[in-house]
Design an enzyme around this catalytic site. Structure first.
Site, PDB file in Angstrom:
ATOM      1  N   CYS A  22       6.394   5.859   8.610  1.00 24.58           N
ATOM      2  CA  CYS A  22       5.647   5.623   7.375  1.00 24.58           C
ATOM      3  C   CYS A  22       6.615   5.553   6.198  1.00 24.58           C
ATOM      4  CB  CYS A  22       4.621   6.711   7.112  1.00 24.58           C
ATOM      5  SG  CYS A  22       3.656   6.340   5.638  1.00 24.58           S
ATOM      6  N   GLY A  66      -4.285  -6.087  10.922  1.00 23.18           N
ATOM      7  CA  GLY A  66      -4.624  -5.088   9.910  1.00 23.18           C
ATOM      8  C   GLY A  66      -5.060  -5.707   8.595  1.00 23.18           C
ATOM      9  N   GLY A 105      -0.405   7.051   1.384  1.00 22.28           N
ATOM     10  CA  GLY A 105       0.144   8.413   1.386  1.00 22.28           C
ATOM     11  C   GLY A 105      -0.379   9.253   2.538  1.00 22.28           C
ATOM     12  N   GLY A 112       1.239  -9.094   9.731  1.00 23.35           N
ATOM     13  CA  GLY A 112       0.830 -10.345   9.101  1.00 23.35           C
ATOM     14  C   GLY A 112      -0.043 -11.255   9.930  1.00 23.35           C
ATOM     15  N   GLY A 172       0.740  -8.009   5.663  1.00 24.60           N
ATOM     16  CA  GLY A 172       0.122  -9.310   5.458  1.00 24.60           C
ATOM     17  C   GLY A 172       1.088 -10.445   5.743  1.00 24.60           C
ATOM     18  N   ASN A 208       0.828  -1.195   0.000  1.00 31.31           N
ATOM     19  CA  ASN A 208       0.000   0.000   0.000  1.00 31.31           C
ATOM     20  C   ASN A 208       0.861   1.243   0.000  1.00 31.31           C
ATOM     21  OD1 ASN A 208      -0.467   1.983   2.456  1.00 31.31           O
ATOM     22  ND2 ASN A 208       0.087   0.000   3.341  1.00 31.31           N
TER      23      ASN A 208
END
Ligand SMILES: Cc1cc2nc3c(=O)[nH]c(=O)nc-3n(C[C@H](O)[C@H](O)[C@H](O)COP(=O)(O)OP(=O)(O)OC[C@H]3O[C@@H](n4cnc5c(N)ncnc54)[C@H](O)[C@@H]3O)c2cc1C
Ligand SMILES: Cc1cc2nc3c(=O)[nH]c(=O)nc-3n(C[C@H](O)[C@H](O)[C@H](O)COP(=O)(O)O)c2cc1C
Ligand code: FES
Lengths: 260, 307
Positions: free
Chosen positions: B129, B266, B72, B245, B218, B69
């Site tokens: 990030c 997540g 942003g 994950g 993941g 992903n």
């Protein structure tokens, strides 16, 4: 799991000056009401409802409204675009007398639905409205099917001036319906809603979508927090009755609330 | 019946599963929907001083091991974001972590002052990030010095316990974790997404993500997450919110054994639906039943690495 495919645009039909239908030769396996995410990898990936789908091809009908759709309008047959999906919930396929209320580019997914309803033996009435002739689509397509069809524009350029909600109310007065469907601008559905107290219905909603796989949370709808990309975009009466943001606000690309 | 209740920094959580930053935490209703589906603690989207619309799409791309992903850091800004958090708190008994993002300690301090005035329970500093590199450069979590400076400044200001969220994409995560702890961090959250990485569309010869690169999450990152959590657990004494994950009860238990106190879920929200929290809680209980553990504290941890 990966639902992405990159496809050539097989055919483009110009519906009006600002609306085009794009065909793809691909078995999408979609149900009416579902949508795809489409990108050209030039910046932007956007949701579009499936306007028709069978074992050979599917199509989407797009209105030119901004940067992404304007660029899509420059594409030619044979150009590649990449899609993923189908995503989201689909319409219940009812029997009996059904009324479909479409507004603007909301009408095409109702065409896909109509075909499935007719296969199921339903008696279909369609009312199709738009601001002007330029936003009114699929008139010929509906008229070729075994159903009751009426259209109208707010500008009155086809004779009478009014909305698809006006036509829907006339239908509701004349006939008993078992199920109502609507797709179009949210304010159209909002003004139809008060007349549907005693009916079963489903509406097709739009919210700003990014991931379309239910994780980013951008498309949630208050107060339930359900995701329009997973639990929607088609929502039944029992859900719509609970929505506090229906016809009031939606969230933009930042997640900020924006009034309708 | 095994007990899933757990204490985290003085708050009792109904279960150890956490909705991590950036997943479903954009609106009060998204947070509530996740709570109702069994998340024991909710994290908001990372909030910045100004609203951000994020990168152009595609912002997610799927592959065998998980997803990439590059959202942003889209978010409605600290003021609107905290309104969503407060509305959630008004409606739900669940605790909330507010995640914030900035590029320097002065802005982190301003964000902290806003969060002080909200009904949030914890403050999380997103120092990691990986998806705004073009805009902001190397993540702050890459430098122990930066991490120390920011955590120190925020701790001075914050009325809430402070969690530092670390990046896995660093040379020596233990050194960074130590810097955060020395500066006064109350807990650590790890890992943020791995990489970044990329995927290519072979017909159009383009990177699938418009931003070209995006962070991995993941199943494929679970072994990395476990290793980093275990290293930090071995080296320093600090509560850990472990993630990366986690998809099943088995994964969550591995996180606990590696040293996590509570566990984020997540990307699995996509793989197993929003019901994933309830599902994993049941799976944890099944394991506890099978092994004869009455509560989470009885689940053994790995023996620490000796050094
Ligand atoms: C489930 C669903 C089905 C849709 N089906 C169709 C369809 O069949 N035909 C059609 O023409 N349009 C459809 N749309 C709307 C379509 O996605 C937008 O018109 C398109 O994204 C506009 O992009 P733009 O860059 O051209 O315009 P912009 O200038 O970016 O925006 C114009 C309008 O489109 C909306 N929009 C922009 N990006 C998104 C996004 N990522 N998600 C949702 N809305 C967005 C904006 O809120 C704004 O109201 C659908 C939207 C949703 C959510
Ligand atoms: C779509 C998406 C958005 C994310 N946004 C954020 C964010 O805003 N702030 C943050 O600290 N982490 C963010 N993350 C990272 C997650 O919180 C988490 O650390 C990571 O995804 C690993 O966990 P998972 O494998 O269970 O998803 C995001 C992850 C995803 C998939
Ligand atoms: S678009 Fe991301 S959750 Fe629906």
């Amino acid at each position: 799991m990966d639902k992405r495919v990159t496809l050539k645009i097989a055919k483009i039909i110009k519906e009006t000056d600002t609306i085009k239908t794009f065909f793809f030769e691909h078995e999408l396996g979609a149900k009416p009401g579902q949508f795809i995410m489409l990108t050209d990898f030039e910046g932007g990936e956007k949701p579009f409802s499936i306007a028709d789908s069978n074992s050979q091809e599917f199509c989407i009908t797009v209105k030119k409204v901004g940067e992404f759709t304007a660029r899509l309008f420059t594409k030619k047959e044979g150009d590649y675009v990449s899609i993923r999906g189908p995503y989201g919930s689909s319409f219940f396929i009812s029997a009996g007398n059904v009324l479909l209320v479409g507004g603007g580019y909301g009408t095409p997914p109702l065409y896909f639905l109509t075909k499935k309803l007719l296969e199921n033996g339903a008696k279909v009435s369609v009312v199709n409205g738009a601001k002007t002739k330029d936003d009114l689509v699929f008139c010929d397509k509906f008229q070729k099917l075994e159903l009751e069809y009426k259209n109208i524009t707010q500008s009155g350029c086809l004779g009478r001036a009014g909305t698809s909600v006006d036509l829907a109310c006339e239908c509701l007065r004349r006939k008993k319906y078992d199920f109502i469907y609507a797709a179009g601008p949210e304010m159209m559905m909002k003004s139809l809603y008060p007349y549907l107290e005693n009916y079963q219905f489903e509406f097709l909603f739009e919210r700003y979508m990014k991931c379309a796989i239910g994780i980013c949370g951008n498309c949630t709808i208050d107060p339930l927090g359900i995701r329009l990309c997973v639990e929607g975009p088609v929502l039944p009466k029992k859900i719509v009755d609970k929505l506090t943001e229906f016809g009031k606000y939606h969230r933009d690309a930042t997640g900020k609330r924006v009034k309708f | 019946m095994p007990e899933l209740k757990v204490d985290f920094l003085g708050k009792e959580l109904n279960n150890p599963l956490v909705l991590p930053a950036g997943v479903m935490g954009m609106s009060y209703s998204g947070m509530e929907f996740s709570s109702k589906n069994g998340a024991g603690l909710i994290t908001s989207k990372s909030l910045t001083l100004q609203a951000r619309s994020g990168h152009k799409g595609p912002v997610v791309a799927e592959f065998e091991g998980g997803i990439l992903n590059c959202m942003g850091l889209c978010n409605p800004g600290i003021i609107n974001g905290l309104q969503e958090v407060d509305e959630f708190k008004k409606r739900s008994g669940n605790s909330v972590i507010v995640s914030v993002f900035a590029t320097n300690s002065a802005d982190f301090v301003i964000l902290t002052r806003y969060v002080n005035k909200s009904h949030a329970d914890f403050l999380e500093l997103n120092l990691s990030c990986p998806n705004v590199f073009d805009e902001f450069g190397i993540p702050l979590a890459a430098s122990g010095e930066e991490v120390y400076k920011i955590v120190k400044a925020v701790k001075k200001e914050s009325k809430l316990p402070v969690i530092a969220k670390l990046s896995p994409n660093v040379y020596d995560i233990v050194a960074i974790a130590k810097a955060a702890k020395t500066a006064g961090a109350d807990a650590l959250c790890l890992i943020n997404t791995v990489g970044p990485g990329m995927l290519i569309d072979t017909k159009m010869v383009k990177s699938v993500l418009f931003n070209k690169f995006g962070g991995l999450s993941g199943p494929c990152i679970k072994p990395i997450a476990l290793k980093l959590i275990y290293q930090i657990y071995s080296a320093i004494d600090i509560p850990i919110l472990g993630m990366g994950g986690v998809t099943t009860g088995e994964d969550a238990i591995q996180m606990l054994m590696a040293g996590a106190n509570i566990v984020g879920v997540g990307t699995a929200v996509y793989k197993r639906g929003i019901e994933v929290f309830d599902k994993i809680n049941i799976e944890i209980k099944e394991y506890m039943n099978q092994m004869g553990y009455a509560n989470l504290q009885q689940i053994p941890k790995l023996k620490k690495i000796e050094n």
